[in-house]
Design a protein around this motif. Structure first.
Motif, PDB file in Angstrom:
ATOM      1  N   LEU B 201       0.876  -1.163   0.000  1.00  0.00           N
ATOM      2  CA  LEU B 201       0.000   0.000   0.000  1.00  0.00           C
ATOM      3  C   LEU B 201       0.921   1.223   0.000  1.00  0.00           C
ATOM      4  N   VAL B 202       0.847   2.021  -1.081  1.00  0.00           N
ATOM      5  CA  VAL B 202       1.757   3.164  -1.216  1.00  0.00           C
ATOM      6  C   VAL B 202       0.965   4.466  -1.143  1.00  0.00           C
ATOM      7  N   LEU B 203       1.395   5.339  -0.218  1.00  0.00           N
ATOM      8  CA  LEU B 203       0.803   6.674  -0.113  1.00  0.00           C
ATOM      9  C   LEU B 203       1.745   7.635  -0.828  1.00  0.00           C
ATOM     10  N   PHE B 204       1.204   8.455  -1.760  1.00  0.00           N
ATOM     11  CA  PHE B 204       2.093   9.390  -2.456  1.00  0.00           C
ATOM     12  C   PHE B 204       1.403  10.724  -2.702  1.00  0.00           C
ATOM     13  N   GLY B 205       2.232  11.745  -2.948  1.00  0.00           N
ATOM     14  CA  GLY B 205       1.701  13.091  -3.103  1.00  0.00           C
ATOM     15  C   GLY B 205       2.211  13.972  -1.980  1.00  0.00           C
ATOM     16  N   ALA B 206       1.334  14.847  -1.469  1.00  0.00           N
ATOM     17  CA  ALA B 206       1.753  15.783  -0.437  1.00  0.00           C
ATOM     18  C   ALA B 206       1.994  15.064   0.885  1.00  0.00           C
ATOM     19  N   SER B 207       2.693  15.712   1.803  1.00  0.00           N
ATOM     20  CA  SER B 207       2.855  15.167   3.150  1.00  0.00           C
ATOM     21  C   SER B 207       1.573  15.407   3.942  1.00  0.00           C
ATOM     22  N   THR B 208       1.522  14.794   5.115  1.00  0.00           N
ATOM     23  CA  THR B 208       0.306  14.802   5.923  1.00  0.00           C
ATOM     24  C   THR B 208       0.488  15.740   7.110  1.00  0.00           C
ATOM     25  N   GLY B 209      -0.497  16.620   7.304  1.00  0.00           N
ATOM     26  CA  GLY B 209      -0.418  17.559   8.417  1.00  0.00           C
ATOM     27  C   GLY B 209      -1.692  17.558   9.236  1.00  0.00           C
ATOM     28  N   LEU B 285      -6.228  -4.659   5.737  1.00  0.00           N
ATOM     29  CA  LEU B 285      -5.044  -3.822   5.505  1.00  0.00           C
ATOM     30  C   LEU B 285      -4.311  -3.613   6.819  1.00  0.00           C
ATOM     31  N   ASP B 286      -2.972  -3.728   6.772  1.00  0.00           N
ATOM     32  CA  ASP B 286      -2.137  -3.304   7.896  1.00  0.00           C
ATOM     33  C   ASP B 286      -1.547  -1.953   7.502  1.00  0.00           C
ATOM     34  N   ILE B 287      -1.697  -0.959   8.380  1.00  0.00           N
ATOM     35  CA  ILE B 287      -1.177   0.383   8.078  1.00  0.00           C
ATOM     36  C   ILE B 287      -0.244   0.831   9.200  1.00  0.00           C
ATOM     37  N   HIS B 335       6.349  13.147  -2.530  1.00  0.00           N
ATOM     38  CA  HIS B 335       6.585  12.266  -1.386  1.00  0.00           C
ATOM     39  C   HIS B 335       5.972  10.906  -1.678  1.00  0.00           C
ATOM     40  N   HIS B 336       6.596   9.847  -1.156  1.00  0.00           N
ATOM     41  CA  HIS B 336       5.981   8.529  -1.271  1.00  0.00           C
ATOM     42  C   HIS B 336       6.462   7.649  -0.132  1.00  0.00           C
ATOM     43  N   ALA B 337       5.622   6.705   0.255  1.00  0.00           N
ATOM     44  CA  ALA B 337       6.008   5.769   1.312  1.00  0.00           C
ATOM     45  C   ALA B 337       5.161   4.522   1.206  1.00  0.00           C
ATOM     46  N   VAL B 338       5.797   3.376   1.432  1.00  0.00           N
ATOM     47  CA  VAL B 338       5.035   2.131   1.550  1.00  0.00           C
ATOM     48  C   VAL B 338       4.503   2.118   2.976  1.00  0.00           C
ATOM     49  N   ILE B 339       3.214   2.375   3.142  1.00  0.00           N
ATOM     50  CA  ILE B 339       2.687   2.521   4.507  1.00  0.00           C
ATOM     51  C   ILE B 339       2.010   1.259   5.007  1.00  0.00           C
ATOM     52  N   GLY B 340       1.925   0.212   4.169  1.00  0.00           N
ATOM     53  CA  GLY B 340       1.262  -0.976   4.677  1.00  0.00           C
ATOM     54  C   GLY B 340       1.155  -2.056   3.632  1.00  0.00           C
ATOM     55  N   GLU B 341       0.403  -3.105   3.994  1.00  0.00           N
ATOM     56  CA  GLU B 341       0.253  -4.259   3.120  1.00  0.00           C
ATOM     57  C   GLU B 341      -1.215  -4.686   3.093  1.00  0.00           C
ATOM     58  N   THR B 343      -3.801  -7.613   3.495  1.00  0.00           N
ATOM     59  CA  THR B 343      -3.833  -8.871   4.264  1.00  0.00           C
ATOM     60  C   THR B 343      -5.144  -9.612   3.989  1.00  0.00           C
ATOM     61  N   ASP B 344      -5.219 -10.838   4.513  1.00  0.00           N
ATOM     62  CA  ASP B 344      -6.474 -11.592   4.345  1.00  0.00           C
ATOM     63  C   ASP B 344      -7.312 -11.568   5.620  1.00  0.00           C
ATOM     64  N   THR B 345      -6.995 -10.658   6.535  1.00  0.00           N
ATOM     65  CA  THR B 345      -7.675 -10.675   7.845  1.00  0.00           C
ATOM     66  C   THR B 345      -9.064 -10.029   7.819  1.00  0.00           C
ATOM     67  N   ARG B 346      -9.366  -9.250   6.782  1.00  0.00           N
ATOM     68  CA  ARG B 346     -10.582  -8.418   6.735  1.00  0.00           C
ATOM     69  C   ARG B 346     -10.680  -7.468   7.933  1.00  0.00           C
ATOM     70  N   HIS B 347      -9.510  -7.165   8.493  1.00  0.00           N
ATOM     71  CA  HIS B 347      -9.436  -6.164   9.566  1.00  0.00           C
ATOM     72  C   HIS B 347      -8.561  -5.010   9.110  1.00  0.00           C
ATOM     73  N   MET B 348      -8.895  -3.799   9.579  1.00  0.00           N
ATOM     74  CA  MET B 348      -8.001  -2.659   9.451  1.00  0.00           C
ATOM     75  C   MET B 348      -7.169  -2.649  10.724  1.00  0.00           C
ATOM     76  N   LYS B 349      -5.858  -2.874  10.555  1.00  0.00           N
ATOM     77  CA  LYS B 349      -4.991  -2.851  11.729  1.00  0.00           C
ATOM     78  C   LYS B 349      -4.024  -1.680  11.599  1.00  0.00           C
ATOM     79  N   ILE B 350      -4.018  -0.834  12.615  1.00  0.00           N
ATOM     80  CA  ILE B 350      -3.194   0.376  12.591  1.00  0.00           C
ATOM     81  C   ILE B 350      -2.016   0.185  13.559  1.00  0.00           C
ATOM     82  N   TYR B 351      -0.819   0.351  13.063  1.00  0.00           N
ATOM     83  CA  TYR B 351       0.384   0.194  13.898  1.00  0.00           C
ATOM     84  C   TYR B 351       1.123   1.511  13.999  1.00  0.00           C
ATOM     85  N   GLU B 352       1.744   1.714  15.188  1.00  0.00           N
ATOM     86  CA  GLU B 352       2.661   2.836  15.353  1.00  0.00           C
ATOM     87  C   GLU B 352       3.956   2.282  15.926  1.00  0.00           C
TER      88      GLU B 352
END
Lengths: 224, 764
Positions: B201-209, B285-287, B335-341, B343-352
């Motif tokens: 999962l790639v986020l690209f474009g402007a940075s986040t504020g 998705l894992d983010i 800007h770009h970053a691979v922010i996640g993958e 998954t087959d969990t059908r859950h949104m999992k947010i990691y820090e």
């Protein structure tokens, strides 16, 4: 066939329109701003738009780009260069053309079809026109009020460097002496605020601008 | 004593909604999860008050490629090309901060277009403000137009059409709706469903504020109130330069076929974009929020997940194509970053930093928001007061009302809703892209030719399209069902006037608070009207937007269902103009036009009460008439076509004279039709209604005498009326009953009144 090169900056808007217009009279390709390579083109047309966002001052950043370094060298060798709108602003910022472009008197972006009078037909850009020929071309900009100090202005007038003027009642941006387009002393670098690339097909409003491109193509002296 | 508000209430969720979230989660959500639920379950994201009634709109048609549910709808236009289009609102941000609110409205709708793989080629806008006598309205209109121009002009997408109206119910709650169109080869359209477990999962474009936090829930899904100044931080700031790079980058990625799916970040930011992708792809998705490029330090996970920072996109990429994707992003300095993958969990999992900070089932987040049934109730009387207009034009109209048709006409031509919109549309670049063949005021609809390039790069003809956006609010306030039908018919008439075949419709339903029974009734009746009109025209709804809670302490806005239609045009050189370009043309009126002064511009100028009902209409006949006009325009039989709208037939004829050629007109045939419809009214009322009455279905046409007489034979059942002949520099309109004085106006005078009124008014 004359080959046109069109520098493309991030934030360029009219580069495709310019490409289409040039390809009606020759071959045309885009030149990437990060490359100092003009690919051997015969004519360079710097297009309109908002190069690098124009956040500092219109046209201020491109003169430092690799592609414009190459354009400066090309112009110094006598190569034909035309700047349209933002391209005109870029060429004044690059020191290739005299004068400066200031905010319109109404302080607002304005898009309007205007009539222009061809003032000097003895240049590579205008030699296919009749003297004082009147043409209809759109203009669209926020910063298009041409300005030059009196002494410079007098010299430009005396030397025939004013090539296009707004017809009476059409100078909406407040340009000094109704100036819509100028050239350098050597008559190989040209700048105009109105957009001839948007006047090359009667279907889209007018084809009066096409002769500017065909003049350049024939002046470049490349056999068809 | 003050009681601290529960967090979910502050975020706009009700107690039962919160309890349902706890039930679905099996526990209480933490702060990050609650923030994400509050956005996904907001009206803006869930359509919880409108979903049930929207189901009745027709969504199928022979030209449809993508319907509701994707980022934008799309239709085929021939030659293997597709047009993607959608209209969206940015009302509340524009009421709070008009320049950036309107600018980011354009930025957002453009992202919807290139998110489906189409190059944005045009913008249209539909704007509503309070009366121009109000300084606040003049300021809002000026700044919203400047913001739209700033974004569209800078990004190189032409703004080719639109509408702007001034009515007091929009004083506190203006409407800023923007429609965008994009062009793509049919096989390059891309959907947003995330796919392929293990993909990046790639986020690209402007940075986040921290900009735009809570925009969807706090700002867009609640009524406006006194403390709106404090909501200014919820409005985002747009950067068209960043977006222009983003457009080119996305189109290059898609052109090289490097993406599995693509989604824009709009309202509710990363939360909405990622969970919608996961839901449509039936994956998880894992983010990792620590990988998101930030513009300020110390942002909490929930802030990163809900930020509405502009100019960002999210894509799914297979591992083997990742390097190539990132190098394209580098080329465009994004800007770009691979922010996640995936998954087959059908859950949104947010990691820090590797720690799980949020874990939600995707269906709970996206699909399980309760859907409410509206409780509509027709009000017993008109809820909107009579328009009270204080302008020179209004005073002139009132003074002229007895028998002075010319006085009324000149007052209408100078009025704020009829005079030329040039003051505003000249601030938009309407030509960049070299596709615009009919600019604003040159025809009833904008026309674009979709050039292709030959081998040497020169442009060659491709298919052409017509597009128009329309949406009267006052007539819908008078009669939500028939008023909405009128909006669809007016938009379709504009398309027919340039020979366009309607291919698809997008809508933006701007209404007040749907929890109030009379607003629920307006919404219900309006959607029924849209359904019936679309069915009659065999026109699918390809998608759109619902904007509710448009009201303030002063009351609700006029209900304003805005519709945009895209039509196919076979030959852009054979398109009717809307002014009398030639002398000696035969002038007629086609269509089942039954004018009424109810809810008309004239009624507004003289301060008449709004009625509670508009006349019935025969939809099948209207559809047939529009087909007839379209075919005659395509055949070149009709050279001039103008839809009769605000200000009625007299105004339409005056506007037809704006090209400099006048006409000699006798309105007897229409007076006769009006007297049959209103046998009990006085003769002077018949004449006045014929001249200034409004209603759908009337098109002023002009062509050669032979052509139009032949057409009138085949159009007899369509109510063809012969009116006169073009020529000279005077427009004369005579009423044979003699109850109104004759109109006799030079075309130059019409140009002067119509052309200059608005700029004089806003600068006074």
């Amino acid at each position: 066939m004359t080959r046109f090169g069109i520098p493309q900056f991030p934030g360029s808007c009219d580069e495709t329109d310019t490409l289409l217009a040039c390809s009606r009279v020759g071959e045309a390709e885009l030149l990437w701003h990060k490359d100092k390579d003009l690919k051997g083109v015969d004519v360079v047309v710097v297009p309109g738009g908002f190069s690098y966002g124009d956040y500092l001052r219109v046209g201020a950043i491109p003169p430092f780009s690799p592609v414009m370094q190459a354009v400066k060298e090309f112009a110094a060798e006598g190569g034909l260069v035309l700047g349209i709108c933002n391209g005109f602003q870029v060429l004044t910022e690059a020191g290739l053309l005299p004068g400066a472009l200031l905010p319109n008197v109404n302080l607002a972006f304005t898009c309007r079809q205007v009539d222009l009078v061809v003032e000097n037909v003895e240049t590579p850009l205008t030699h296919e026109f009749a003297p004082t020929e009147r043409i209809s071309v759109p203009a669209k900009h926020t910063t298009g009020r041409y300005f030059a100090p009196t002494e410079m202005l007098n010299a430009l007038e005396a030397e025939g460097q004013i090539i296009l003027r707004y017809a009476e009642g059409h100078n909406f941006n407040g340009s000094v002496n109704d100036i819509a387009g100028v050239c350098n002393e050597r008559r190989n670098v040209f700048g105009l605020m109105p957009h001839p690339e948007h006047a090359v097909d009667p279907l889209t409003g007018s084809d009066d601008g096409l002769k500017l491109f065909s003049s350049l193509a024939s002046a470049a002296g490349v056999p068809a | 004593m003050t009681t601290a508000q529960a967090p979910h209430i502050a975020l706009g969720l009700t107690d039962p909604e919160f309890e349902l979230i706890v039930e679905k989660m099996g526990r209480e959500p933490n702060a990050t999860e609650l923030a994400m639920f509050s956005l996904m379950w907001s009206e803006h994201c869930s359509y919880k008050h409108s979903k049930k009634i929207l189901g009745q709109l027709p969504v199928e048609g022979p030209h449809l490629l993508m319907g509701p549910g994707e980022n934008a709808g799309a239709v085929t236009v021939g030659d293997g090309l597709a047009i993607a289009f959608k209209v969206e609102s940015h009302n509340h941000p524009s009421a709070v901060e008009p320049f950036q609110g309107a600018a980011t409205g354009v930025g957002g709708i453009l992202r919807d277009i290139f998110a489906v793989g189409a190059r944005p080629i045009a913008v249209l806008d539909s704007l509503r403000f309070g009366e121009l006598s109000s300084q606040r309205s003049r300021y809002l209109a000026d700044q919203a137009v400047a913001g739209i121009g700033h974004y569209g002009n800078s990004i190189g997408v032409p703004t080719i059409g639109g509408e702007i109206y001034f009515e007091s119910p929009y004083e506190q709650n203006c409407l800023v709706n923007a429609m965008a169109l994009g062009l793509a080869p049919v096989d390059q359209l891309i959907k947003s469903a995330a796919a392929g477990v293990g993909n990046h999962l790639v986020l690209f474009g402007a940075s986040t504020g921290r900009d735009g936090i809570g925009g969807a829930s706090v700002l867009a899904s609640a009524e406006l109130g006194d403390d709106d100044g404090s909501k200014r931080p919820t409005v985002q700031v747009g950067d068209p330069f960043e977006e222009s790079k983003l457009v080119e980058c996305c189109l290059e990625l898609l052109g090289k076929d490097l993406l599995a799916s693509l989604q824009d970040l709009g309202a509710a930011g990363l939360t909405s974009a990622s969970s919608e992708m996961a839901s449509k792809g039936e994956v998880g998705l894992d983010i990792h929020v620590d990988r998101v490029p930030l513009r300020e330090q110390g942002m909490e996970p929930f802030e990163i997940m809900v930020s509405e920072s502009q100019e960002r996109m999210l894509c799914v990429v297979t591992p083997e194509l990742l390097d190539e994707v990132l190098s394209v992003c580098d080329k465009w300095d994004l800007h770009h970053a691979v922010i996640g993958e995936v998954t087959d969990t059908r859950h949104m999992k947010i990691y820090e930093n590797g720690e799980l900070v949020g874990d939600m089932p995707v269906p709970a987040l996206v699909d399980d928001c309760p859907v409410y049934t509206l409780a509509p109730e027709e009000p017993t009387e008109q809820i909107y007061p009579a328009p009270s207009v204080d302008s020179e034009a209004a005073r002139a109209a009132r003074a002229a009302f007895d028998d002075n048709a010319q006085g009324i006409l000149t007052a209408l031509l100078a009025s704020d809703n009829i005079s030329s919109r040039r003051h505003y549309f000249e601030r938009y670049d309407c030509i960049v892209g070299s596709r615009t063949t009919k600019r604003p005021e040159q025809a009833e609809a904008a026309v674009l030719h979709l050039w292709k390039q030959n081998e040497s790069g020169a442009p060659i003809p491709g298919p052409s399209i017509a597009v128009s956006i329309d949406g009267s609010g006052r007539k819908v306030a008078a009669d939500p069902y028939r008023g909405t039908i009128g909006n669809v018919l007016e938009c379709a008439a504009n398309i027919a006037c340039v020979g366009g075949e309607p291919l698809g419709l997008t809508n933006c339903l701007n209404f007040g608070n749907p929890e109030k029974p009379h607003i629920a009734w307006q919404l219900t009746e309006s959607v029924k009207g849209m359904r019936d009109a679309c069915n009659a025209l065999k026109l699918p709804v390809v998608g759109g937007n619902v904007s509710l809670y448009n009201q303030s302490a002063d009351g609700p806005i006029y209900p304003t269902p805005v519709v945009g239609i895209v039509g196919g045009v076979p030959d852009p050189a054979v398109v009717a103009t809307n002014t009398f370009a030639e002398e000696e043309l035969f002038v007629g009126l086609i269509g089942p036009f039954e004018p009424t002064l109810a809810a008309s511009e004239l009624a507004k100028l003289i301060g008449d009460e709004l009625p509670t009902r508009l006349p019935d209409l025969d939809l099948a006949k209207h559809a047939e008439s529009l087909t007839l006009v379209r075919d005659a325009v395509r055949a070149g039989t009709i050279k001039v076509a103008r839809d009769i709208s605000e200000g009625g037939l007299a105004t339409a004829l005056a506007e037809c004279s704006l090209g400099g050629v006048g006409a000699t007109i006798d309105i007897a045939p229409l007076v006769e039709r009006v007297s049959r419809a209103y046998p009990d009214a006085e003769p002077h009322q018949h004449a006045r209604t014929a001249l200034f009455g409004e209603g759908p279905g009337g098109i002023v046409v002009a062509g050669s005498r032979e052509d139009l007489l032949a057409l009138s034979n085949s159009a007899a059942s369509m109510g063809f009326l012969a009116l006169g002949t073009t020529g000279g520099q005077l427009l004369t309109i005579s009423d044979p009953t003699g109850t109104l004085k004759e109109v006799s106006l030079p075309a130059s005078e019409i140009q002067r009144i119509h052309g200059g009124a608005l700029s004089e008014r806003v600068s006074s």
